[in-house]
Design an enzyme around this catalytic site. Structure first.
Site, PDB file in Angstrom:
ATOM      1  N   LYS A  87     132.353  -0.872  25.160  1.00 17.43           N
ATOM      2  CA  LYS A  87     133.765  -1.079  24.840  1.00 17.43           C
ATOM      3  C   LYS A  87     134.157  -2.518  25.125  1.00 17.43           C
ATOM      4  CE  LYS A  87     135.817   0.477  29.205  1.00 17.43           C
ATOM      5  NZ  LYS A  87     136.834   1.336  29.825  1.00 17.43           N
ATOM      6  N   ASP A 139     130.199   4.849  35.857  1.00 18.47           N
ATOM      7  CA  ASP A 139     130.616   3.446  35.851  1.00 18.47           C
ATOM      8  C   ASP A 139     131.614   3.121  36.957  1.00 18.47           C
ATOM      9  OD1 ASP A 139     132.533   5.040  34.583  1.00 18.47           O
ATOM     10  OD2 ASP A 139     133.266   3.372  33.370  1.00 18.47           O
ATOM     11  N   LYS A 155     140.959   2.333  35.704  1.00 18.73           N
ATOM     12  CA  LYS A 155     141.007   3.210  36.863  1.00 18.73           C
ATOM     13  C   LYS A 155     139.899   2.784  37.814  1.00 18.73           C
ATOM     14  CE  LYS A 155     138.662   7.004  34.333  1.00 18.73           C
ATOM     15  NZ  LYS A 155     138.677   6.614  32.898  1.00 18.73           N
ATOM     16  N   ASP A 202     134.667   4.228  37.745  1.00 15.37           N
ATOM     17  CA  ASP A 202     136.133   4.216  37.629  1.00 15.37           C
ATOM     18  C   ASP A 202     136.767   5.552  38.017  1.00 15.37           C
ATOM     19  OD1 ASP A 202     135.198   5.487  35.364  1.00 15.37           O
ATOM     20  OD2 ASP A 202     136.344   4.281  33.931  1.00 15.37           O
ATOM     21  N   ARG A 203     135.951   6.604  38.131  1.00 15.35           N
ATOM     22  CA  ARG A 203     136.510   7.906  38.530  1.00 15.35           C
ATOM     23  C   ARG A 203     136.275   8.172  40.006  1.00 15.35           C
ATOM     24  NH1 ARG A 203     135.738  12.473  33.921  1.00 15.35           N
ATOM     25  NH2 ARG A 203     136.199  11.130  32.138  1.00 15.35           N
ATOM     26  N   GLU A 241     145.118  10.002  35.906  1.00 15.37           N
ATOM     27  CA  GLU A 241     144.770  11.024  34.925  1.00 15.37           C
ATOM     28  C   GLU A 241     144.164  12.212  35.664  1.00 15.37           C
ATOM     29  OE1 GLU A 241     143.559   9.618  30.820  1.00 15.37           O
ATOM     30  OE2 GLU A 241     142.320   8.372  32.102  1.00 15.37           O
ATOM     31  N   GLU A 242     144.352  13.381  35.066  1.00 15.92           N
ATOM     32  CA  GLU A 242     143.804  14.602  35.668  1.00 15.92           C
ATOM     33  C   GLU A 242     142.274  14.596  35.703  1.00 15.92           C
ATOM     34  OE1 GLU A 242     141.896  16.558  33.514  1.00 15.92           O
ATOM     35  OE2 GLU A 242     142.374  15.083  31.961  1.00 15.92           O
ATOM     36  N   ARG A 291     139.457  20.890  25.502  1.00 20.00           N
ATOM     37  CA  ARG A 291     139.998  20.836  26.858  1.00 20.00           C
ATOM     38  C   ARG A 291     141.288  21.647  26.874  1.00 20.00           C
ATOM     39  NH1 ARG A 291     136.402  17.447  28.762  1.00 20.00           N
ATOM     40  NH2 ARG A 291     136.090  15.318  27.977  1.00 20.00           N
ATOM     41  N   ARG A 334     130.885   5.772  21.943  1.00 22.52           N
ATOM     42  CA  ARG A 334     129.841   6.491  22.679  1.00 22.52           C
ATOM     43  C   ARG A 334     129.004   7.304  21.711  1.00 22.52           C
ATOM     44  NH1 ARG A 334     133.026   8.359  28.214  1.00 22.52           N
ATOM     45  NH2 ARG A 334     133.899   6.281  28.544  1.00 22.52           N
ATOM     46  N   SER A 366     130.080   6.091  30.881  1.00 24.94           N
ATOM     47  CA  SER A 366     130.857   6.624  31.999  1.00 24.94           C
ATOM     48  C   SER A 366     130.277   7.911  32.597  1.00 24.94           C
ATOM     49  CB  SER A 366     132.295   6.827  31.533  1.00 24.94           C
ATOM     50  OG  SER A 366     133.111   7.130  32.608  1.00 24.94           O
ATOM     51  N   HIS A 367     131.031   8.998  32.484  1.00 23.72           N
ATOM     52  CA  HIS A 367     130.631  10.253  33.132  1.00 23.72           C
ATOM     53  C   HIS A 367     129.572  11.005  32.323  1.00 23.72           C
ATOM     54  CE1 HIS A 367     133.724  11.087  30.223  1.00 23.72           C
ATOM     55  NE2 HIS A 367     133.316  12.329  30.171  1.00 23.72           N
ATOM     56  N   THR A 416     146.192  10.491  26.704  1.00 27.05           N
ATOM     57  CA  THR A 416     144.950  10.420  27.479  1.00 27.05           C
ATOM     58  C   THR A 416     144.205   9.112  27.204  1.00 27.05           C
ATOM     59  OG1 THR A 416     144.720  12.813  27.553  1.00 27.05           O
ATOM     60  CG2 THR A 416     142.699  11.516  27.733  1.00 27.05           C
ATOM     61  N   ASP A 422     131.904   8.247  39.441  1.00 22.12           N
ATOM     62  CA  ASP A 422     131.160   8.550  38.218  1.00 22.12           C
ATOM     63  C   ASP A 422     130.205   7.426  37.815  1.00 22.12           C
ATOM     64  OD1 ASP A 422     133.030   6.698  37.329  1.00 22.12           O
ATOM     65  OD2 ASP A 422     133.203   7.632  35.351  1.00 22.12           O
TER      66      ASP A 422
HETATM   67  C1  VG1 Z   1     138.026  11.796  29.134  1.00 18.09           C
HETATM   68  C2  VG1 Z   1     139.197  12.096  30.041  1.00 18.09           C
HETATM   69  C3  VG1 Z   1     140.186  10.952  30.010  1.00 18.09           C
HETATM   70  C4  VG1 Z   1     139.476   9.662  30.394  1.00 18.09           C
HETATM   71  C5  VG1 Z   1     138.271   9.440  29.500  1.00 18.09           C
HETATM   72  C6  VG1 Z   1     137.452   8.243  29.918  1.00 18.09           C
HETATM   73  O1  VG1 Z   1     138.474  11.658  27.813  1.00 18.09           O
HETATM   74  O2  VG1 Z   1     139.817  13.303  29.668  1.00 18.09           O
HETATM   75  O3  VG1 Z   1     141.253  11.240  30.875  1.00 18.09           O
HETATM   76  O4  VG1 Z   1     140.345   8.572  30.280  1.00 18.09           O
HETATM   77  O5  VG1 Z   1     137.413  10.581  29.546  1.00 18.09           O
HETATM   78  O6  VG1 Z   1     137.018   8.355  31.234  1.00 18.09           O
HETATM   79  P1  VG1 Z   1     138.335  12.845  26.725  1.00 18.09           P
HETATM   80  O7  VG1 Z   1     138.838  12.266  25.451  1.00 18.09           O
HETATM   81  O8  VG1 Z   1     136.908  13.249  26.698  1.00 18.09           O
HETATM   82  O9  VG1 Z   1     139.203  13.971  27.231  1.00 18.09           O
HETATM   83  V1  VG1 Z   1     135.578   7.564  31.689  1.00 18.09           V
HETATM   84  O10 VG1 Z   1     135.471   7.616  33.323  1.00 18.09           O
HETATM   85  O11 VG1 Z   1     134.486   8.533  30.815  1.00 18.09           O
HETATM   86  O12 VG1 Z   1     135.634   6.094  30.974  1.00 18.09           O
HETATM   87 CO    CO Z   2     134.078   6.397  34.030  1.00 13.32          CO
END
Ligand code: VG1
Ligand code: CO
Length: 540
Positions: free
Chosen positions: A123, A276, A373, A278-279, A360-361, A493, A20, A110-111, A341, A274
């Site tokens: 990816k 893409d 997910k 998956d959340r 995941e949280e 975090r 990213r 993603s988010h 994670t 989110d």
């Molecule tokens: C974050 C989250 C993690 C998740 C990842 C991808 O990673 O904490 O739990 O798997 O995003 O999610 P990080 O390294 O920033 O804590 V997604 O929906 O952005 O593919």
């Molecule tokens: Co995502």
């Protein structure tokens, strides 16, 4: 076909979920091409079939055309592409598995926000449909450091707007409906008639797709197939910049949904997904469901949905996710697993039949129906449970806590820290680890402290330095790690957890319930000293 000369570009190292960077970085000369060639070199392209799609953000369409031309030039036999180069991440994972392909390339950050000044990502997913493991992403990164040329087909763009078969310099390009196969899969997992009956009896819902990829999926499944009222799905049209929104389904970024769910005319159920898809965030009328609690409730009730009626093989959660799901695993008499994670660590457990549900949280939940997910899957499992139990989200949560106790949980994010400062903070914290056990911090006794390391029980691979854990007496815990998905500076975090066995004290405000461990965590890591920050940017 042409061979284009290039040079290695520094920093093409995939993080928690792929590579990213700022969109402009990806758009710079050779950047995307180098990474794609390195990927194809590592996984091999000749004669292979791949899936390709992305979340539709800015540059998705042009990147897809580049990847198609490179796949053809590298000898791929066939690429299955979502119409318009769009696929949600879960839908891509499903197509990889359904068509027994050799993997897929997913375009998404993603988010993270999208647009010319925001983020882009890419990816590779394996033939099992899951994100490439560290051994593969590391090999791709190593290849980017030596690359001197890439293969490119000279051709016009493929018309990705039309569903059907196209030819690109001898490679088959199959443009498919992005929604159909995914929606069909959901129908096999859940009791659609029961959910439809609940909607027709007056159950109301708000689904916020945040101008991201799930809009068409949610409209088709919730409104068209399950009969939810028209307009149940809002922000349903995917936009290249997500309408300027931050497509991260949490109480901060999905504030409009939160306000509606806490307001006087709240629907029975609310959800968001989110960039893409998956959340997921799940909200009941007047009550927010933390992702860690959501995983635990889903695990405890999954048998109410047809796909899980025979029970679960095991439950896996990422290390920072609360232990609420572990308590359910104990009650069900099944295994629980704690992984680093990132969804890539769940793949082996699911492939080996050891974990059925994973979470995941960070608003991620899923099962072995795919290897990512899955935001809408989580929403549908909740709907299935609500339809069978006929109770409100609040009642289901309250009953869950009465039975299992409550793991108060929160994550505090400190964004945009200068990387050297964040690294220094983590280094200092790691250096203190041996001395922490036995000490008292603000009235809390530290029982143990470590830097989480994981040995994959299936293939034996080891991942170290996955985050610092500090355990206090009585099931209280703080975890510190740096984000691996950001594109600017560092994000700290801080994960906070406290267990309340009940029956008293089960309905406190989480921030209040966690106040002592918040203070202790700040002191242990000297967050303010290192970063000059004492209040988080995002609290979930
Ligand atoms: C974050 C989250 C993690 C998740 C990842 C991808 O990673 O904490 O739990 O798997 O995003 O999610 P990080 O390294 O920033 O804590 V997604 O929906 O952005 O593919
Ligand atoms: Co995502």
């Amino acid at each position: 076909m042409t061979l284009v000369s290039t040079q290695p570009i520094a920093g093409q190292k995939p993080g928690t979920s792929g590579l990213r960077k700022k969109t402009k970085v990806f758009m710079a000369t050779h950047y995307l091409e180098n990474f794609v060639q390195a990927t194809l070199d590592v996984v091999g392209a000749s004669g292979k079939t791949f899936v390709l799609g992305g979340d539709g953000r800015y540059f998705n369409d042009r990147a897809a055309q580049v990847i198609l031309r490179m796949a053809a030039a590298n000898g791929a036999a066939r690429v299955i592409v979502g119409q318009g180069a769009v696929l949600s991440t879960p839908a891509a994972s499903h197509l990889i598995r359904l068509n027994k392909t050799d993997g897929g390339i997913i375009l998404s950050a993603s988010h993270n926000p999208g647009g010319p000044d925001e983020d882009f990502g890419i990816k590779f997913n394996m033939p099992n449909g899951g994100p490439a493991p560290e051994s593969v992403t590391e090999a791709i990164f190593q290849r980017t450091t030596t690359l001197t040329e890439y293969h490119m087909t000279e051709a016009q763009d493929v018309d990705l707007a039309q569903i059907g078969r196209h030819d690109l310099a001898g490679m088959i390009v199959d443009v498919v409906d992005p929604v159909a196969d995914y929606a069909a899969l959901m129908e096999t997992l859940f009791d659609f008639p029961a959910i439809a009956a609940m909607f027709s009896a007056g159950f109301t819902m708000r689904m916020d797709s945040m101008c991201a990829v799930t809009g068409p999926y949610a409209v088709e499944i919730l409104e068209n197939r399950l009969g939810a009222a028209k307009g149940t799905v809002v922000n349903a049209t995917p936009l290249p910049d997500f309408g300027g929104m931050h497509p991260d389904p949490n109480p901060t970024w999905a504030a409009t949904l939160m306000a509606e769910m806490m307001g006087p005319n709240a629907p029975d159920f609310g959800a968001a997904s989110d960039g893409d898809g998956d959340r997921n965030m799940v909200v009941g009328r007047g009550i927010y469901v933390s992702p860690s609690d959501s995983l635990a409730v889903l695990a405890a009730n999954a048998h109410l949905a047809p796909a899980y009626a025979k029970g679960l093989a095991g439950i896996a959660r990422s290390m920072p996710t609360s232990a609420a799901a572990d308590r359910v695993a104990v009650a069900l008499g099944i295994e629980s697993y704690e992984t680093p994670t990132g969804w890539k660590f769940f793949g082996n457990l699911m492939d080996a039949g050891r974990a059925t549900l994973c979470g995941e949280e960070s608003f991620g939940t899923g099962s072995d129906h795919i290897r990512e997910k899955d935001g809408l899957w989580a929403v549908l499992l909740w709907l299935n449970i609500l339809a069978v139990r006929g109770e409100s989200v609040a009642a289901i949560l309250a009953a869950h806590w009465r039975r299992f106790g409550r793991n108060y949980y929160s994550r505090h994010d400190f964004e945009g820290i200068a990387t050297p400062q964040a690294d220094a903070m983590m280094a200092a914290l790691r250096a203190r680890l041996p001395d922490l056990p036995g000490t008292q911090v603000h009235g809390l006794t530290i029982e143990a402290a470590d830097d989480f390391a994981y040995t994959d029980p299936v293939d034996g691979s080891v991942s170290t330095a996955q985050g610092v854990r500090v355990f206090f007496a009585g099931g209280t815990r703080s975890v510190f790690r740096l984000s691996g998905t950001g594109t600017e500076g560092a994000t700290l975090r801080l994960y906070l957890e406290r267990y309340a066995p009940g029956p008293a004290g089960l309905s406190e405000d989480p921030q209040m319930a966690l106040a002592p461990v918040i203070v202790a965590a700040h002191e242990i890591a000297a967050i303010a000293t290192h970063t000059a920050r004492d209040t988080p940017d995002v609290v979930t």
